[in-house]
Design a protein around this motif. Structure first.
Motif, PDB file in Angstrom:
ATOM      1  N   LEU A  68     -25.717  -3.041  56.989  1.00 50.27           N
ATOM      2  CA  LEU A  68     -26.205  -3.787  58.155  1.00 50.27           C
ATOM      3  C   LEU A  68     -26.573  -2.852  59.302  1.00 50.27           C
ATOM      4  O   LEU A  68     -27.508  -3.126  60.070  1.00 50.27           O
ATOM      5  CB  LEU A  68     -25.147  -4.802  58.618  1.00 50.27           C
ATOM      6  N   TRP A  69     -25.857  -1.737  59.418  1.00 46.93           N
ATOM      7  CA  TRP A  69     -26.143  -0.776  60.485  1.00 46.93           C
ATOM      8  C   TRP A  69     -27.550  -0.203  60.372  1.00 46.93           C
ATOM      9  O   TRP A  69     -28.171   0.138  61.385  1.00 46.93           O
ATOM     10  CB  TRP A  69     -25.097   0.336  60.456  1.00 46.93           C
ATOM     11  N   LYS A  70     -28.068  -0.111  59.165  1.00 48.84           N
ATOM     12  CA  LYS A  70     -29.443   0.394  58.981  1.00 48.84           C
ATOM     13  C   LYS A  70     -30.453  -0.467  59.719  1.00 48.84           C
ATOM     14  O   LYS A  70     -31.525   0.009  60.105  1.00 48.84           O
ATOM     15  CB  LYS A  70     -29.798   0.436  57.491  1.00 48.84           C
ATOM     16  N   ASP A  71     -30.102  -1.734  59.928  1.00 49.98           N
ATOM     17  CA  ASP A  71     -30.974  -2.650  60.666  1.00 49.98           C
ATOM     18  C   ASP A  71     -30.451  -2.919  62.072  1.00 49.98           C
ATOM     19  O   ASP A  71     -30.907  -3.845  62.740  1.00 49.98           O
ATOM     20  CB  ASP A  71     -31.103  -3.973  59.907  1.00 49.98           C
ATOM     21  N   GLY A  72     -29.471  -2.121  62.507  1.00 56.76           N
ATOM     22  CA  GLY A  72     -28.923  -2.291  63.851  1.00 56.76           C
ATOM     23  C   GLY A  72     -28.198  -3.610  64.036  1.00 56.76           C
ATOM     24  O   GLY A  72     -28.224  -4.192  65.118  1.00 56.76           O
ATOM     25  N   THR A  73     -27.529  -4.075  62.974  1.00 54.19           N
ATOM     26  CA  THR A  73     -26.832  -5.360  63.034  1.00 54.19           C
ATOM     27  C   THR A  73     -25.421  -5.217  62.466  1.00 54.19           C
ATOM     28  O   THR A  73     -25.076  -4.221  61.846  1.00 54.19           O
ATOM     29  CB  THR A  73     -27.573  -6.440  62.223  1.00 54.19           C
ATOM     30  N   THR A  74     -24.636  -6.256  62.653  1.00 51.55           N
ATOM     31  CA  THR A  74     -23.301  -6.307  62.046  1.00 51.55           C
ATOM     32  C   THR A  74     -22.815  -7.743  62.001  1.00 51.55           C
ATOM     33  O   THR A  74     -23.457  -8.664  62.537  1.00 51.55           O
ATOM     34  CB  THR A  74     -22.295  -5.426  62.814  1.00 51.55           C
ATOM     35  N   ILE A  75     -21.675  -7.931  61.359  1.00 51.47           N
ATOM     36  CA  ILE A  75     -20.905  -9.165  61.436  1.00 51.47           C
ATOM     37  C   ILE A  75     -19.486  -8.785  61.841  1.00 51.47           C
ATOM     38  O   ILE A  75     -19.057  -7.660  61.609  1.00 51.47           O
ATOM     39  CB  ILE A  75     -20.882  -9.927  60.090  1.00 51.47           C
ATOM     40  N   PRO A  76     -18.747  -9.684  62.478  1.00 49.55           N
ATOM     41  CA  PRO A  76     -17.354  -9.359  62.806  1.00 49.55           C
ATOM     42  C   PRO A  76     -16.501  -9.415  61.554  1.00 49.55           C
ATOM     43  O   PRO A  76     -16.564 -10.370  60.782  1.00 49.55           O
ATOM     44  CB  PRO A  76     -16.971 -10.458  63.801  1.00 49.55           C
ATOM     45  N   GLY A  77     -15.727  -8.375  61.323  1.00 49.84           N
ATOM     46  CA  GLY A  77     -14.873  -8.337  60.130  1.00 49.84           C
ATOM     47  C   GLY A  77     -13.661  -7.471  60.384  1.00 49.84           C
ATOM     48  O   GLY A  77     -13.362  -7.107  61.520  1.00 49.84           O
ATOM     49  N   GLY A  78     -12.983  -7.113  59.327  1.00 49.79           N
ATOM     50  CA  GLY A  78     -11.776  -6.314  59.443  1.00 49.79           C
ATOM     51  C   GLY A  78     -12.064  -4.840  59.613  1.00 49.79           C
ATOM     52  O   GLY A  78     -13.215  -4.426  59.762  1.00 49.79           O
ATOM     53  N   THR A  79     -11.018  -4.023  59.561  1.00 46.54           N
ATOM     54  CA  THR A  79     -11.161  -2.595  59.854  1.00 46.54           C
ATOM     55  C   THR A  79     -11.061  -1.696  58.635  1.00 46.54           C
ATOM     56  O   THR A  79     -11.538  -0.564  58.689  1.00 46.54           O
ATOM     57  CB  THR A  79     -10.095  -2.155  60.874  1.00 46.54           C
ATOM     58  N   GLU A  80     -10.455  -2.156  57.541  1.00 45.63           N
ATOM     59  CA  GLU A  80     -10.331  -1.303  56.359  1.00 45.63           C
ATOM     60  C   GLU A  80     -11.576  -1.444  55.487  1.00 45.63           C
ATOM     61  O   GLU A  80     -11.898  -2.542  55.022  1.00 45.63           O
ATOM     62  CB  GLU A  80      -9.086  -1.661  55.558  1.00 45.63           C
ATOM     63  N   SER A  81     -12.260  -0.334  55.244  1.00 53.87           N
ATOM     64  CA  SER A  81     -13.546  -0.379  54.550  1.00 53.87           C
ATOM     65  C   SER A  81     -13.446  -0.862  53.115  1.00 53.87           C
ATOM     66  O   SER A  81     -14.413  -1.383  52.553  1.00 53.87           O
ATOM     67  CB  SER A  81     -14.197   1.009  54.577  1.00 53.87           C
ATOM     68  N   SER A  82     -12.284  -0.725  52.493  1.00 53.29           N
ATOM     69  CA  SER A  82     -12.138  -1.107  51.090  1.00 53.29           C
ATOM     70  C   SER A  82     -11.834  -2.591  50.899  1.00 53.29           C
ATOM     71  O   SER A  82     -11.816  -3.083  49.764  1.00 53.29           O
ATOM     72  CB  SER A  82     -11.035  -0.276  50.434  1.00 53.29           C
ATOM     73  N   VAL A  83     -11.611  -3.325  51.970  1.00 51.76           N
ATOM     74  CA  VAL A  83     -11.310  -4.754  51.862  1.00 51.76           C
ATOM     75  C   VAL A  83     -12.557  -5.509  51.394  1.00 51.76           C
ATOM     76  O   VAL A  83     -13.662  -5.266  51.875  1.00 51.76           O
ATOM     77  CB  VAL A  83     -10.818  -5.307  53.213  1.00 51.76           C
ATOM     78  N   GLY A  84     -12.378  -6.449  50.477  1.00 49.34           N
ATOM     79  CA  GLY A  84     -13.495  -7.262  50.019  1.00 49.34           C
ATOM     80  C   GLY A  84     -13.907  -8.279  51.072  1.00 49.34           C
ATOM     81  O   GLY A  84     -13.064  -8.946  51.681  1.00 49.34           O
ATOM     82  N   LEU A  85     -15.213  -8.414  51.278  1.00 46.19           N
ATOM     83  CA  LEU A  85     -15.716  -9.327  52.295  1.00 46.19           C
ATOM     84  C   LEU A  85     -15.378 -10.781  51.979  1.00 46.19           C
ATOM     85  O   LEU A  85     -15.041 -11.556  52.877  1.00 46.19           O
ATOM     86  CB  LEU A  85     -17.236  -9.171  52.438  1.00 46.19           C
ATOM     87  N   VAL A  86     -15.457 -11.166  50.706  1.00 51.72           N
ATOM     88  CA  VAL A  86     -15.238 -12.564  50.356  1.00 51.72           C
ATOM     89  C   VAL A  86     -13.817 -13.003  50.681  1.00 51.72           C
ATOM     90  O   VAL A  86     -13.605 -14.030  51.337  1.00 51.72           O
ATOM     91  CB  VAL A  86     -15.552 -12.815  48.868  1.00 51.72           C
ATOM     92  N   GLY A  87     -12.819 -12.243  50.236  1.00 49.66           N
ATOM     93  CA  GLY A  87     -11.442 -12.624  50.512  1.00 49.66           C
ATOM     94  C   GLY A  87     -11.164 -12.703  52.005  1.00 49.66           C
ATOM     95  O   GLY A  87     -10.496 -13.625  52.479  1.00 49.66           O
ATOM     96  N   LEU A  88     -11.674 -11.724  52.737  1.00 48.53           N
ATOM     97  CA  LEU A  88     -11.503 -11.716  54.184  1.00 48.53           C
ATOM     98  C   LEU A  88     -12.079 -12.986  54.804  1.00 48.53           C
ATOM     99  O   LEU A  88     -11.427 -13.672  55.594  1.00 48.53           O
ATOM    100  CB  LEU A  88     -12.198 -10.487  54.778  1.00 48.53           C
ATOM    101  N   THR A  89     -13.319 -13.312  54.435  1.00 47.62           N
ATOM    102  CA  THR A  89     -14.023 -14.451  55.029  1.00 47.62           C
ATOM    103  C   THR A  89     -13.341 -15.776  54.702  1.00 47.62           C
ATOM    104  O   THR A  89     -13.139 -16.617  55.582  1.00 47.62           O
ATOM    105  CB  THR A  89     -15.471 -14.495  54.523  1.00 47.62           C
ATOM    106  N   LEU A  90     -12.990 -15.971  53.432  1.00 47.24           N
ATOM    107  CA  LEU A  90     -12.421 -17.241  53.027  1.00 47.24           C
ATOM    108  C   LEU A  90     -11.094 -17.519  53.723  1.00 47.24           C
ATOM    109  O   LEU A  90     -10.727 -18.675  53.921  1.00 47.24           O
ATOM    110  CB  LEU A  90     -12.248 -17.281  51.509  1.00 47.24           C
ATOM    111  N   GLY A  91     -10.369 -16.461  54.104  1.00 50.09           N
ATOM    112  CA  GLY A  91      -9.119 -16.651  54.824  1.00 50.09           C
ATOM    113  C   GLY A  91      -9.280 -16.747  56.328  1.00 50.09           C
ATOM    114  O   GLY A  91      -8.316 -17.021  57.037  1.00 50.09           O
ATOM    115  N   GLY A  92     -10.469 -16.493  56.835  1.00 45.77           N
ATOM    116  CA  GLY A  92     -10.738 -16.524  58.275  1.00 45.77           C
ATOM    117  C   GLY A  92     -11.457 -15.273  58.713  1.00 45.77           C
ATOM    118  O   GLY A  92     -12.619 -15.292  59.071  1.00 45.77           O
ATOM    119  N   GLY A  93     -10.746 -14.140  58.686  1.00 49.83           N
ATOM    120  CA  GLY A  93     -11.365 -12.855  59.004  1.00 49.83           C
ATOM    121  C   GLY A  93     -11.211 -12.453  60.454  1.00 49.83           C
ATOM    122  O   GLY A  93     -11.961 -12.893  61.309  1.00 49.83           O
TER     123      GLY A  93
END
Length: 405
Positions: A68-93
């Protein structure tokens, strides 16, 4: 995914769905069954004009942030890079942009998911606010693995360029003063500023507050005065950086390394009393080792402007998320560390509420209420509607209304 789900149904084989491998209680593993691993599905497509991104279910946060940074964008998420996005999102994030952009699930637009159909079939469905809306509601905080196999998520993305980060370190002698100053300041400062504080074991002799501000470092320095004027900080770092450097600043690579760990958590709906702070201090004075700690992140802001029942994530009115941490090296130390976490959680329970489903803990007796609060019955209704045979079952999966709890 369709064939995998059909196969386990036809053969009556137990299974689990796995992505980021960060399930605290290993709910993504099963003995004598099939692991449906989606981690190789990680394509990310950004629509810069529409400010959306479609992200496949195997992508982890590091992949998402960098792409996303390549397009100058992001989404709010967690801090550990190895965390899966789906699990994070489904629990809230929750993460370092929660107070400005909301929880990860608050930025979710659509889910693609493989669900069970009939007695032996499977189908791919889409869920958003207008189609399969109850399923979409449940995916915004109802926890992972409960309803089907997510194949992709579509998010609204936010433009981002430079941000400012900070780190303040105190020694043990400033324990009470540093935490009290942070807890009264962090949920009430500028919404552009999200922060955390970790209280480490006395043996480590370190209290660390860090955070991210969507704005210039000069403004951040002024906002931080209630902290920098407290006690005797041994280190104060404030700097303005490109956003992707902030991502790396907060990343903890150890989170993806095999280790003996136990975690649990809770939320605060008001600042801790002096007695509650003293309880934390006493536990950390008697921690199993220097790797033990209690971590907190500020909530409120955008994350608190959504009602508790508008999404499945219930704890909108809380001001702080609190996580209890224990890590050890020798298997013989397991019992002591787990007991320490359990006793800490119980001792603080009179001052806290609930627990975050992404910090799963098998030892919580009434875990359905702890995770989902007053949203539990609605989630059970969604479970019955989309998984009537309770195919997606694990030790803390949402039970359908047909199952007694």
């Amino acid at each position: 995914m369709l064939n995998a789900l059909k196969w386990v149904r036809e053969n009556r084989i137990p299974f689990r769905v796995r992505s980021g491998r960060h399930s605290y209680e290993n709910f993504s593993l099963v003995n004598g069954g099939l692991i449906i691993d989606v981690s190789e599905m990680h394509e990310i497509t950004v629509n810069r004009k529409g400010m959306t991104a479609k992200i496949e279910a195997g992508a982890n946060l590091g992949q998402v942030y960098n792409e996303l940074w390549k397009d100058g964008t992001t989404i709010p998420g967690g801090t550990e890079s190895s965390v899966g996005l789906v699990g994070l999102t489904l629990g809230g994030g929750i993460g370092m942009l929660s107070r400005w952009f909301g929880l990860t699930c608050d930025n979710l637009l659509e889910v693609e998911m493989v669900i069970a159909e009939g007695h032996s079939d499977a189908k791919l469905v889409k869920a958003n606010k207008n189609h399969n809306s109850e399923l979409f509601w449940a995916c915004c905080g109802g926890g992972g693995g409960n309803f089907g196999i997510v194949t992709s998520l579509t998010f609204k993305v936010h433009p981002i360029s430079k941000v400012s980060v900070f780190s303040i370190i105190w020694r043990w002698d400033d324990f009470e003063a540093a935490f009290d100053a942070w807890q009264k300041w962090a949920p009430n400062t500028s919404d552009r500023l999200t922060s955390e504080i970790e209280l480490k074991a006395k043996e480590a002799n370190q209290i660390i507050a860090q955070g991210e501000f969507v704005g210039p470092s000069t403004k951040l320095k002024a906002l931080l005065r209630p902290l920098t004027d407290t006690g005797s900080p041994v280190k104060v770092l404030i700097k303005e950086v490109p956003y992707i450097q902030a991502v790396r600043f907060f990343d903890d690579p150890s989170g993806n390394q095999a280790a003996y760990r136990k975690r649990s958590g809770s939320f605060l709906d008001k600042p801790f009393s002096s007695n509650a702070i003293l309880t934390m201090k006493q536990f950390l004075e008697n921690a199993p080792n220097e790797k033990s700690g209690i971590w907190h992140q500020s909530l409120g802001g955008a994350a608190g402007r959504i009602g508790p029942t508008e999404t499945a994530f219930y704890y909108r009115d809380t001001i702080i998320a609190q996580e209890y941490l224990a890590t050890w090296d020798n298997p013989a130390e397991e019992r002591r560390n787990i007991r320490w976490i359990e006793e800490l959680r119980r001792a603080l329970s009179r001052h806290t509420t609930g627990d975050y489903v992404n910090w799963s803990d098998r030892l919580i007796r009434d875990w359905p209420t702890a995770y989902y609060g007053e949203n539990l019955n609605r989630l059970r209704a969604v479970k019955k509607a989309y998984d009537p045979f309770n195919l997606f079952e694990f030790p803390q999966s949402i039970p359908p209304f047909t199952k007694w709890i």
